[in-house]
Scaffold this motif. Structure first.
Motif, short mmCIF file in Angstrom:
data_model
loop_
_atom_site.label_atom_id
_atom_site.label_comp_id
_atom_site.label_asym_id
_atom_site.label_seq_id
_atom_site.Cartn_x
_atom_site.Cartn_y
_atom_site.Cartn_z
N MET A 1 0.84 -1.18 0.00
CA MET A 1 0.00 0.00 0.00
C MET A 1 0.89 1.25 0.00
O MET A 1 1.83 1.34 0.77
CB MET A 1 -0.91 -0.02 1.23
CG MET A 1 -1.69 1.27 1.39
SD MET A 1 -2.66 1.32 2.89
CE MET A 1 -4.19 0.72 2.25
N ASP A 2 0.57 2.18 -0.89
CA ASP A 2 1.33 3.43 -0.95
C ASP A 2 0.87 4.37 0.16
O ASP A 2 -0.28 4.33 0.59
CB ASP A 2 1.10 4.13 -2.29
CG ASP A 2 1.70 3.36 -3.45
OD1 ASP A 2 2.63 2.59 -3.22
OD2 ASP A 2 1.23 3.54 -4.59
N GLU A 3 1.77 5.24 0.59
CA GLU A 3 1.42 6.26 1.57
C GLU A 3 1.56 7.62 0.91
O GLU A 3 2.46 7.84 0.11
CB GLU A 3 2.33 6.18 2.79
CG GLU A 3 2.07 4.95 3.62
CD GLU A 3 2.81 4.98 4.94
OE1 GLU A 3 3.15 6.09 5.41
OE2 GLU A 3 3.05 3.90 5.48
N HIS A 4 0.66 8.51 1.24
CA HIS A 4 0.66 9.87 0.69
C HIS A 4 0.54 10.86 1.83
O HIS A 4 0.00 10.55 2.88
CB HIS A 4 -0.51 10.05 -0.28
CG HIS A 4 -0.49 9.08 -1.42
ND1 HIS A 4 0.24 9.29 -2.55
CD2 HIS A 4 -1.09 7.89 -1.58
CE1 HIS A 4 0.08 8.28 -3.37
NE2 HIS A 4 -0.72 7.40 -2.81
N ALA A 5 1.04 12.05 1.61
CA ALA A 5 0.96 13.10 2.62
C ALA A 5 0.64 14.43 1.95
O ALA A 5 0.81 14.59 0.74
CB ALA A 5 2.29 13.21 3.37
N GLY A 6 0.16 15.36 2.75
CA GLY A 6 -0.11 16.71 2.27
C GLY A 6 -1.16 16.76 1.17
O GLY A 6 -2.15 16.03 1.20
N LEU A 7 -0.91 17.61 0.19
CA LEU A 7 -1.87 17.80 -0.90
C LEU A 7 -2.10 16.51 -1.67
O LEU A 7 -3.23 16.19 -2.04
CB LEU A 7 -1.39 18.90 -1.85
CG LEU A 7 -2.30 19.20 -3.04
CD1 LEU A 7 -3.69 19.63 -2.57
CD2 LEU A 7 -1.68 20.26 -3.93
N GLY A 8 -1.04 15.74 -1.88
CA GLY A 8 -1.19 14.46 -2.57
C GLY A 8 -2.18 13.54 -1.86
O GLY A 8 -2.99 12.87 -2.49
N ALA A 9 -2.12 13.52 -0.53
CA ALA A 9 -3.05 12.69 0.24
C ALA A 9 -4.48 13.17 0.08
O ALA A 9 -5.41 12.36 -0.04
CB ALA A 9 -2.66 12.71 1.72
N ARG A 10 -4.65 14.48 0.05
CA ARG A 10 -6.00 15.02 -0.12
C ARG A 10 -6.57 14.65 -1.48
O ARG A 10 -7.74 14.32 -1.63
CB ARG A 10 -5.98 16.53 0.06
CG ARG A 10 -5.65 16.94 1.49
CD ARG A 10 -5.66 18.41 1.66
NE ARG A 10 -7.05 18.86 1.65
CZ ARG A 10 -7.43 20.07 1.97
NH1 ARG A 10 -6.55 20.97 2.31
NH2 ARG A 10 -8.69 20.41 1.94
#
Length: 60
Positions: A1-10
């Motif tokens: 599973m990939d993890e995203h943060a910040g704007l990418g996560a949104r």
């Protein structure tokens, strides 16, 4: 599973919500949404050039 943060996560969450049939308004807190009157006051008389400037868009 990939993890995203910040704007990418949104963005990932937004698009994943669409796949599940959810809209932004389904998750938004009511206090974060402008009332119809506030929206009209800000944008209805601004005109295209003023609105574009406020949003940071450059017009040709």
């Amino acid at each position: 599973m990939d993890e995203h943060a910040g704007l990418g996560a949104r963005i990932v969450q937004h698009e994943t919500d669409h796949l599940g049939g959810a809209l932004y308004l389904d998750r938004a807190g009511l206090r974060s949404l402008a009332a119809k009157e506030q929206t009209e006051d800000r944008w209805s008389t601004a005109g295209l050039a003023a609105a574009a400037k406020q949003l940071g868009f450059l017009l040709p």
